[in-house]
Design a protein around this motif. Structure first.
Motif, PDB file in Angstrom:
ATOM      1  N   GLY A  22      -5.269  19.268   6.456  1.00 52.22           N
ATOM      2  CA  GLY A  22      -4.381  20.402   6.636  1.00 52.22           C
ATOM      3  C   GLY A  22      -2.979  19.936   7.002  1.00 52.22           C
ATOM      4  O   GLY A  22      -2.760  18.770   7.364  1.00 52.22           O
ATOM      5  N   SER A  23      -2.023  20.852   6.931  1.00 53.41           N
ATOM      6  CA  SER A  23      -0.614  20.472   7.083  1.00 53.41           C
ATOM      7  C   SER A  23      -0.280  19.908   8.461  1.00 53.41           C
ATOM      8  O   SER A  23       0.510  18.972   8.577  1.00 53.41           O
ATOM      9  CB  SER A  23       0.278  21.680   6.788  1.00 53.41           C
ATOM     10  OG  SER A  23       0.266  21.961   5.407  1.00 53.41           O
ATOM     11  N   ALA A  24      -0.853  20.480   9.522  1.00 48.63           N
ATOM     12  CA  ALA A  24      -0.543  19.981  10.864  1.00 48.63           C
ATOM     13  C   ALA A  24      -0.997  18.533  11.020  1.00 48.63           C
ATOM     14  O   ALA A  24      -0.260  17.693  11.553  1.00 48.63           O
ATOM     15  CB  ALA A  24      -1.198  20.868  11.922  1.00 48.63           C
ATOM     16  N   ALA A  25      -2.209  18.234  10.555  1.00 44.01           N
ATOM     17  CA  ALA A  25      -2.725  16.862  10.641  1.00 44.01           C
ATOM     18  C   ALA A  25      -1.895  15.919   9.780  1.00 44.01           C
ATOM     19  O   ALA A  25      -1.601  14.783  10.185  1.00 44.01           O
ATOM     20  CB  ALA A  25      -4.193  16.823  10.212  1.00 44.01           C
ATOM     21  N   LEU A  26      -1.492  16.371   8.599  1.00 43.97           N
ATOM     22  CA  LEU A  26      -0.675  15.526   7.718  1.00 43.97           C
ATOM     23  C   LEU A  26       0.658  15.181   8.379  1.00 43.97           C
ATOM     24  O   LEU A  26       1.122  14.040   8.301  1.00 43.97           O
ATOM     25  CB  LEU A  26      -0.426  16.246   6.388  1.00 43.97           C
ATOM     26  CG  LEU A  26      -1.645  16.423   5.480  1.00 43.97           C
ATOM     27  CD1 LEU A  26      -1.290  17.305   4.294  1.00 43.97           C
ATOM     28  CD2 LEU A  26      -2.183  15.082   4.996  1.00 43.97           C
ATOM     29  N   ALA A  27       1.274  16.162   9.019  1.00 44.63           N
ATOM     30  CA  ALA A  27       2.556  15.916   9.688  1.00 44.63           C
ATOM     31  C   ALA A  27       2.404  14.854  10.776  1.00 44.63           C
ATOM     32  O   ALA A  27       3.251  13.955  10.911  1.00 44.63           O
ATOM     33  CB  ALA A  27       3.098  17.220  10.281  1.00 44.63           C
ATOM     34  N   THR A  51       0.835  -1.201   0.000  1.00 45.62           N
ATOM     35  CA  THR A  51       0.000   0.000   0.000  1.00 45.62           C
ATOM     36  C   THR A  51       0.867   1.246   0.000  1.00 45.62           C
ATOM     37  O   THR A  51       1.913   1.295   0.650  1.00 45.62           O
ATOM     38  CB  THR A  51      -0.900   0.016   1.255  1.00 45.62           C
ATOM     39  OG1 THR A  51      -1.699  -1.162   1.274  1.00 45.62           O
ATOM     40  CG2 THR A  51      -1.802   1.238   1.264  1.00 45.62           C
ATOM     41  N   LEU A  52       0.430   2.233  -0.744  1.00 47.66           N
ATOM     42  CA  LEU A  52       1.035   3.568  -0.700  1.00 47.66           C
ATOM     43  C   LEU A  52      -0.011   4.513  -0.124  1.00 47.66           C
ATOM     44  O   LEU A  52      -1.044   4.764  -0.743  1.00 47.66           O
ATOM     45  CB  LEU A  52       1.446   4.025  -2.092  1.00 47.66           C
ATOM     46  CG  LEU A  52       1.921   5.489  -2.195  1.00 47.66           C
ATOM     47  CD1 LEU A  52       3.235   5.679  -1.437  1.00 47.66           C
ATOM     48  CD2 LEU A  52       2.066   5.905  -3.650  1.00 47.66           C
ATOM     49  N   ALA A  53       0.223   5.011   1.084  1.00 50.13           N
ATOM     50  CA  ALA A  53      -0.695   5.934   1.742  1.00 50.13           C
ATOM     51  C   ALA A  53      -0.129   7.345   1.642  1.00 50.13           C
ATOM     52  O   ALA A  53       0.917   7.648   2.213  1.00 50.13           O
ATOM     53  CB  ALA A  53      -0.894   5.541   3.203  1.00 50.13           C
ATOM     54  N   VAL A  54      -0.833   8.199   0.905  1.00 47.32           N
ATOM     55  CA  VAL A  54      -0.363   9.554   0.619  1.00 47.32           C
ATOM     56  C   VAL A  54      -1.343  10.563   1.195  1.00 47.32           C
ATOM     57  O   VAL A  54      -2.559  10.385   1.116  1.00 47.32           O
ATOM     58  CB  VAL A  54      -0.233   9.778  -0.906  1.00 47.32           C
ATOM     59  CG1 VAL A  54       0.270  11.188  -1.215  1.00 47.32           C
ATOM     60  CG2 VAL A  54       0.693   8.745  -1.516  1.00 47.32           C
ATOM     61  N   GLY A  55      -0.811  11.642   1.743  1.00 45.44           N
ATOM     62  CA  GLY A  55      -1.640  12.757   2.199  1.00 45.44           C
ATOM     63  C   GLY A  55      -1.288  14.007   1.427  1.00 45.44           C
ATOM     64  O   GLY A  55      -0.151  14.160   0.962  1.00 45.44           O
ATOM     65  N   THR A  56      -2.244  14.912   1.298  1.00 47.95           N
ATOM     66  CA  THR A  56      -1.963  16.157   0.587  1.00 47.95           C
ATOM     67  C   THR A  56      -2.914  17.250   1.031  1.00 47.95           C
ATOM     68  O   THR A  56      -4.042  16.988   1.451  1.00 47.95           O
ATOM     69  CB  THR A  56      -2.068  15.970  -0.940  1.00 47.95           C
ATOM     70  OG1 THR A  56      -1.674  17.173  -1.605  1.00 47.95           O
ATOM     71  CG2 THR A  56      -3.489  15.616  -1.361  1.00 47.95           C
ATOM     72  N   GLU A  57      -2.439  18.480   0.947  1.00 50.14           N
ATOM     73  CA  GLU A  57      -3.321  19.632   1.049  1.00 50.14           C
ATOM     74  C   GLU A  57      -3.956  19.868  -0.313  1.00 50.14           C
ATOM     75  O   GLU A  57      -3.528  19.308  -1.322  1.00 50.14           O
ATOM     76  CB  GLU A  57      -2.535  20.874   1.480  1.00 50.14           C
ATOM     77  CG  GLU A  57      -2.371  21.000   2.961  1.00 50.14           C
ATOM     78  CD  GLU A  57      -2.341  22.457   3.439  1.00 50.14           C
ATOM     79  OE1 GLU A  57      -2.508  23.370   2.606  1.00 50.14           O
ATOM     80  OE2 GLU A  57      -2.150  22.666   4.643  1.00 50.14           O
ATOM     81  N   GLN A  58      -4.973  20.730  -0.347  1.00 48.40           N
ATOM     82  CA  GLN A  58      -5.587  21.100  -1.616  1.00 48.40           C
ATOM     83  C   GLN A  58      -4.640  21.976  -2.434  1.00 48.40           C
ATOM     84  O   GLN A  58      -3.933  22.815  -1.881  1.00 48.40           O
ATOM     85  CB  GLN A  58      -6.864  21.908  -1.379  1.00 48.40           C
ATOM     86  CG  GLN A  58      -7.999  21.132  -0.777  1.00 48.40           C
ATOM     87  CD  GLN A  58      -9.253  21.977  -0.689  1.00 48.40           C
ATOM     88  OE1 GLN A  58      -9.638  22.634  -1.635  1.00 48.40           O
ATOM     89  NE2 GLN A  58      -9.880  21.952   0.466  1.00 48.40           N
ATOM     90  N   CYS A  59      -4.640  21.750  -3.734  1.00 48.05           N
ATOM     91  CA  CYS A  59      -3.946  22.641  -4.681  1.00 48.05           C
ATOM     92  C   CYS A  59      -2.522  22.953  -4.228  1.00 48.05           C
ATOM     93  O   CYS A  59      -2.088  24.105  -4.200  1.00 48.05           O
ATOM     94  CB  CYS A  59      -4.724  23.940  -4.877  1.00 48.05           C
ATOM     95  SG  CYS A  59      -6.410  23.698  -5.451  1.00 48.05           S
ATOM     96  N   ILE A  60      -1.785  21.914  -3.878  1.00 49.21           N
ATOM     97  CA  ILE A  60      -0.428  22.101  -3.369  1.00 49.21           C
ATOM     98  C   ILE A  60       0.495  22.559  -4.497  1.00 49.21           C
ATOM     99  O   ILE A  60       0.379  22.109  -5.635  1.00 49.21           O
ATOM    100  CB  ILE A  60       0.097  20.797  -2.720  1.00 49.21           C
ATOM    101  CG1 ILE A  60       1.238  21.081  -1.759  1.00 49.21           C
ATOM    102  CG2 ILE A  60       0.455  19.752  -3.749  1.00 49.21           C
ATOM    103  CD1 ILE A  60       0.789  21.601  -0.439  1.00 49.21           C
ATOM    104  N   ALA A  61       1.392  23.468  -4.201  1.00 52.27           N
ATOM    105  CA  ALA A  61       2.341  23.961  -5.209  1.00 52.27           C
ATOM    106  C   ALA A  61       3.510  22.989  -5.339  1.00 52.27           C
ATOM    107  O   ALA A  61       3.924  22.353  -4.375  1.00 52.27           O
ATOM    108  CB  ALA A  61       2.855  25.341  -4.823  1.00 52.27           C
TER     109      ALA A  61
END
Length: 294
Positions: free
Chosen positions: A128-133, A92-102
């Motif tokens: 959001g970034s804090a949750a992703l971290a 499995t590849l589990a990826v997180g992202t914010e919206q419209c990331i640059a």
């Protein structure tokens, strides 16, 4: 302590319900309950507070959850590493992202990964970034694309993606649009702002820039998606300060550079665990990202 006990514990913690967790794990409820009791006996501490409607974690349970998720992630990574040595990438590849990331087109990157590694299941989460971290640090995500924050080097490793200045978006009839000159934070102190939840990267970048300038601002209209933000600005209900690349998403809006903040203000990164803990799937995804940038 057996791995299956930890797997059962994490499932109950996630579902907050024994019956639902048992159904998901394809085990009997009595067997799941026995597994949790065995774990509690071994640790000599209750892990859940049980009610007729749901179960919640005790303080001991919350402490165990962090370590259990990390152990299970390492076991999964070990299985995937052996498969990778054998020439086949699985798991499995589990990826997180914010919206419209640059700095990365997430959908295109994942599509390229699927074509290259069809035996890997892709899971995507948007936060959001804090949750992703926190999710990467806990081992629940293999990596995440997020706004740069102060990272714990023992738990997270940031890889730079992009940096850009912030831009003010407003309705064409707004006084800022009529003036046509790039504003500073001091020029915007009395404006009504549309912005994201404080956990999102663009909001954090704007809050940091205004705090550095010593300017207080009021976020009267708070949203959790880009299109809602653009719609509200389009109706002249407020202005928004966003990363520069957002200006291309709604051509009818006026975009003005935000001066007096320095460049870049908005920086994005790929967040990974320490090098020794990166999964083979995450390494393969980052290799594709590097190839795209080359």
């Amino acid at each position: 302590m057996e791995l299956r006990h930890l797997q059962h514990f994490v499932a109950v913690a996630e579902d907050q319900h024994f019956t639902r967790a048992a159904e998901r794990l394809l085990v009997s409820q009595s067997g799941l309950s026995a597994s949790i009791r065995a774990l509690e006996r071994e640790l000599r501490a209750p892990l859940f507070v049980r009610t007729t409607r749901r179960v919640t974690l005790t303080e001991a349970g919350r402490a165990l959850l962090v370590e259990a998720e990390r152990v299970l992630a390492q076991v999964r990574a070990a299985h995937e590493a052996v498969a990778a040595v054998q020439g086949v990438l699985r798991g499995t590849l589990a990826v997180g992202t914010e919206q419209c990331i640059a700095g990365v087109h997430v959908a295109k990157l994942l599509a390229a990964f699927r074509r290259r590694h069809p035996d890997v299941e892709i899971r995507l989460r948007q936060w959001g970034s804090a949750a992703l971290a926190e999710e990467v640090a806990a081992g629940r995500l293999d990596l995440a694309f997020a706004y740069r924050t102060q990272a714990d080097p023992d738990r997270l490793r940031p890889v730079a993606l992009a940096g850009e200045p912030m831009t003010v978006l407003c309705h064409p009839g707004h006084r800022l649009a009529r003036a046509g000159t790039p504003p500073t934070p001091h020029d915007l102190g009395g404006e009504v702002f549309v912005d994201f939840h404080p956990d999102w990267g663009p909001r954090r970048a704007t809050d940091t820039a205004f705090a550095a300038a010593g300017v207080r601002r009021t976020v009267a209209l708070e949203v959790n998606d880009v299109h809602s933000l653009l719609d509200l600005v389009d109706e002249n209900l407020g202005i928004a300060v966003v990363p520069q690349h957002f200006r291309h998403k709604r051509a009818a809006l006026t975009a003005l550079p935000l001066e007096g903040t320095g460049e870049p203000v908005y920086e994005t990164v790929a967040l990974l665990p320490p090098a020794e803990a990166v999964s083979p799937a995450a390494r393969a995804l980052m290799a594709l990202l590097d190839d795209a940038d080359a």
